[in-house]
Structure formats: C-alpha cells, structure tokens
Design a protein around this motif. Structure first.
Motif, mmCIF file in Angstrom:
data_model
loop_
_atom_site.group_PDB
_atom_site.id
_atom_site.type_symbol
_atom_site.label_atom_id
_atom_site.label_comp_id
_atom_site.label_asym_id
_atom_site.label_seq_id
_atom_site.Cartn_x
_atom_site.Cartn_y
_atom_site.Cartn_z
ATOM 1 N N MET A 44 0.836 -1.168 0.000
ATOM 2 C CA MET A 44 0.000 0.000 0.000
ATOM 3 C C MET A 44 0.890 1.243 0.000
ATOM 4 S SD MET A 44 -2.615 1.559 2.828
ATOM 5 C CE MET A 44 -3.459 0.066 3.118
ATOM 6 N N ILE A 45 0.531 2.205 -0.828
ATOM 7 C CA ILE A 45 1.272 3.458 -0.874
ATOM 8 C C ILE A 45 0.758 4.347 0.251
ATOM 9 C CG2 ILE A 45 1.741 5.529 -2.214
ATOM 10 C CD1 ILE A 45 1.396 3.819 -4.721
ATOM 11 N N THR A 46 1.681 4.797 1.091
ATOM 12 C CA THR A 46 1.280 5.669 2.189
ATOM 13 C C THR A 46 1.747 7.104 1.983
ATOM 14 O OG1 THR A 46 3.261 5.081 3.421
ATOM 15 C CG2 THR A 46 1.260 3.784 3.850
ATOM 16 N N ASN A 47 2.731 7.297 1.091
ATOM 17 C CA ASN A 47 3.249 8.628 0.862
ATOM 18 C C ASN A 47 3.591 8.764 -0.621
ATOM 19 O OD1 ASN A 47 4.285 11.172 1.095
ATOM 20 N ND2 ASN A 47 6.131 10.562 2.205
ATOM 21 N N PHE A 48 3.055 9.772 -1.255
ATOM 22 C CA PHE A 48 3.299 9.985 -2.680
ATOM 23 C C PHE A 48 3.559 11.464 -2.919
ATOM 24 C CE2 PHE A 48 1.778 11.221 -6.869
ATOM 25 C CZ PHE A 48 2.504 10.359 -7.676
ATOM 26 N N ARG A 49 4.593 11.757 -3.682
ATOM 27 C CA ARG A 49 4.899 13.139 -4.070
ATOM 28 C C ARG A 49 5.108 13.188 -5.566
ATOM 29 N NH1 ARG A 49 8.994 16.244 -0.056
ATOM 30 N NH2 ARG A 49 7.415 16.513 1.516
ATOM 31 N N ARG A 50 4.430 14.109 -6.195
ATOM 32 C CA ARG A 50 4.614 14.311 -7.626
ATOM 33 C C ARG A 50 5.844 15.182 -7.832
ATOM 34 N NH1 ARG A 50 0.339 17.836 -9.856
ATOM 35 N NH2 ARG A 50 1.839 19.434 -9.385
ATOM 36 N N ASP A 51 6.726 14.749 -8.707
ATOM 37 C CA ASP A 51 7.930 15.505 -9.045
ATOM 38 C C ASP A 51 7.668 16.245 -10.347
ATOM 39 O OD1 ASP A 51 10.416 16.481 -9.708
ATOM 40 O OD2 ASP A 51 11.439 14.552 -9.613
ATOM 41 N N SER A 52 7.173 17.472 -10.267
ATOM 42 C CA SER A 52 6.792 18.247 -11.458
ATOM 43 C C SER A 52 7.966 18.478 -12.394
ATOM 44 C CB SER A 52 6.184 19.585 -11.049
ATOM 45 O OG SER A 52 4.989 19.369 -10.338
ATOM 46 N N ARG A 53 9.118 18.742 -11.851
ATOM 47 C CA ARG A 53 10.304 18.938 -12.700
ATOM 48 C C ARG A 53 10.670 17.653 -13.428
ATOM 49 N NH1 ARG A 53 14.007 22.530 -8.667
ATOM 50 N NH2 ARG A 53 12.770 24.437 -8.829
ATOM 51 N N GLY A 54 10.580 16.560 -12.734
ATOM 52 C CA GLY A 54 10.881 15.270 -13.363
ATOM 53 C C GLY A 54 9.883 14.938 -14.463
ATOM 54 N N LEU A 55 8.600 15.200 -14.210
ATOM 55 C CA LEU A 55 7.573 14.970 -15.237
ATOM 56 C C LEU A 55 7.813 15.863 -16.443
ATOM 57 C CD1 LEU A 55 4.365 14.662 -13.045
ATOM 58 C CD2 LEU A 55 5.467 12.858 -14.375
ATOM 59 N N ALA A 56 8.142 17.124 -16.211
ATOM 60 C CA ALA A 56 8.406 18.045 -17.326
ATOM 61 C C ALA A 56 9.600 17.569 -18.143
ATOM 62 C CB ALA A 56 8.644 19.454 -16.795
ATOM 63 N N GLU A 57 10.605 17.078 -17.468
ATOM 64 C CA GLU A 57 11.794 16.571 -18.160
ATOM 65 C C GLU A 57 11.437 15.394 -19.064
ATOM 66 O OE1 GLU A 57 15.914 14.438 -16.839
ATOM 67 O OE2 GLU A 57 15.220 16.122 -15.614
ATOM 68 N N ILE A 58 10.608 14.510 -18.583
ATOM 69 C CA ILE A 58 10.176 13.365 -19.386
ATOM 70 C C ILE A 58 9.317 13.821 -20.559
ATOM 71 C CG2 ILE A 58 8.690 11.313 -19.375
ATOM 72 C CD1 ILE A 58 9.665 10.900 -16.439
ATOM 73 N N LEU A 59 8.339 14.694 -20.298
ATOM 74 C CA LEU A 59 7.416 15.140 -21.343
ATOM 75 C C LEU A 59 8.094 15.976 -22.420
ATOM 76 C CD1 LEU A 59 4.303 16.002 -19.166
ATOM 77 C CD2 LEU A 59 4.594 14.050 -20.705
ATOM 78 N N LYS A 60 9.212 16.616 -22.101
ATOM 79 C CA LYS A 60 9.933 17.438 -23.069
ATOM 80 C C LYS A 60 11.154 16.729 -23.646
ATOM 81 C CE LYS A 60 8.645 21.856 -21.026
ATOM 82 N NZ LYS A 60 9.137 23.124 -20.484
ATOM 83 N N GLY A 61 11.422 15.522 -23.197
ATOM 84 C CA GLY A 61 12.643 14.819 -23.555
ATOM 85 C C GLY A 61 12.676 14.247 -24.963
ATOM 86 N N PRO A 62 13.849 13.815 -25.392
ATOM 87 C CA PRO A 62 14.034 13.297 -26.746
ATOM 88 C C PRO A 62 13.247 12.009 -27.027
ATOM 89 C CG PRO A 62 16.041 12.999 -25.458
ATOM 90 C CD PRO A 62 15.095 13.825 -24.631
ATOM 91 N N GLU A 63 13.077 11.163 -26.030
ATOM 92 C CA GLU A 63 12.312 9.933 -26.235
ATOM 93 C C GLU A 63 10.853 10.249 -26.525
ATOM 94 O OE1 GLU A 63 14.106 10.507 -23.421
ATOM 95 O OE2 GLU A 63 15.776 9.088 -23.556
ATOM 96 N N MET A 64 10.301 11.210 -25.782
ATOM 97 C CA MET A 64 8.913 11.607 -26.008
ATOM 98 C C MET A 64 8.784 12.287 -27.367
ATOM 99 S SD MET A 64 5.892 11.376 -24.750
ATOM 100 C CE MET A 64 6.114 11.011 -23.020
ATOM 101 N N ARG A 65 9.760 13.115 -27.717
ATOM 102 C CA ARG A 65 9.735 13.772 -29.030
ATOM 103 C C ARG A 65 9.709 12.729 -30.146
ATOM 104 N NH1 ARG A 65 10.592 18.469 -31.792
ATOM 105 N NH2 ARG A 65 11.624 18.264 -33.802
ATOM 106 N N ALA A 66 10.539 11.710 -30.030
ATOM 107 C CA ALA A 66 10.587 10.666 -31.060
ATOM 108 C C ALA A 66 9.258 9.925 -31.162
ATOM 109 C CB ALA A 66 11.724 9.693 -30.752
ATOM 110 N N ALA A 67 8.654 9.621 -30.020
ATOM 111 C CA ALA A 67 7.373 8.911 -30.023
ATOM 112 C C ALA A 67 6.261 9.763 -30.625
ATOM 113 C CB ALA A 67 7.006 8.486 -28.600
ATOM 114 N N ILE A 68 6.211 11.041 -30.258
ATOM 115 C CA ILE A 68 5.190 11.945 -30.779
ATOM 116 C C ILE A 68 5.397 12.159 -32.282
ATOM 117 C CG2 ILE A 68 4.286 14.320 -30.669
ATOM 118 C CD1 ILE A 68 3.504 12.656 -28.239
ATOM 119 N N ALA A 69 6.639 12.364 -32.697
ATOM 120 C CA ALA A 69 6.941 12.571 -34.116
ATOM 121 C C ALA A 69 6.563 11.340 -34.934
ATOM 122 C CB ALA A 69 8.418 12.910 -34.305
#
Length: 91
Positions: A1-26
């Motif tokens: 069971m997850i008792t503590n969760f924190r969203r890492d906004s910077r980490g998510l932004a890095e993934i969403l703007k990264g080269p792997e995501m660019r390749a998949a979207i393209a």
C-alpha cells in the motif's frame, strides 16, 4: 500500500519534453500524416508541425481543397494506433 506519494513536477516536465517523447510523438504524427495522404486527393497538402510547450506536441494539418478532412484525419490517427476523442466542431 502506498502511504506517501509526491509528484515531481520537474521530473515529469523533463520526461514530457525529452528526446524519447519527441521521437514517439513525431513517429505518431508522421504515421498519421502518411495514413491521411492515402485518403485525400493528391492536390491536398498534408504537413506536420512539431513544437515544445509544456510538453512535446505535433499537429497534422490537411489543407488545399476547401473541404474539412476531419473524418479522414480521425481514421488516419486511429490507424496509427492513437486514441481519438471526438468533440463537436467549434462554432
């Protein structure tokens, strides 16, 4: 069971703007464009535009004969494996 969760906004932004995501979207946009080219007359221009906002994004544009090719784009996107949500056209 997850008792503590924190969203890492910077980490998510890095993934969403990264080269792997660019390749998949393209790849998805290019496949959609190729699919729609097979459904519209040769005189119709089909292009893709890529940009980074808060994430990678791509747009497939169909223009040239004055007709909205909405259904062709929807079929092409679904054939490329994309999930399409249809909304009424803006008035």
């Amino acid at each position: 069971m997850i008792t503590n969760f924190r969203r890492d906004s910077r980490g998510l932004a890095e993934i969403l703007k990264g080269p792997e995501m660019r390749a998949a979207i393209a790849a998805a946009a290019d496949q959609t464009a190729a699919n729609v080219r097979g459904q519209v007359p040769a005189r119709v221009r089909v292009t893709t535009e890529h940009e980074v906002t808060d994430r990678q994004r791509a747009t497939v544009l169909v223009a040239g004969d004055g007709h909205p090719h909405r259904q062709e784009l929807i079929r092409a996107a679904r054939a490329a494996g994309l999930e399409v949500h249809e909304y009424p056209p803006a008035q």
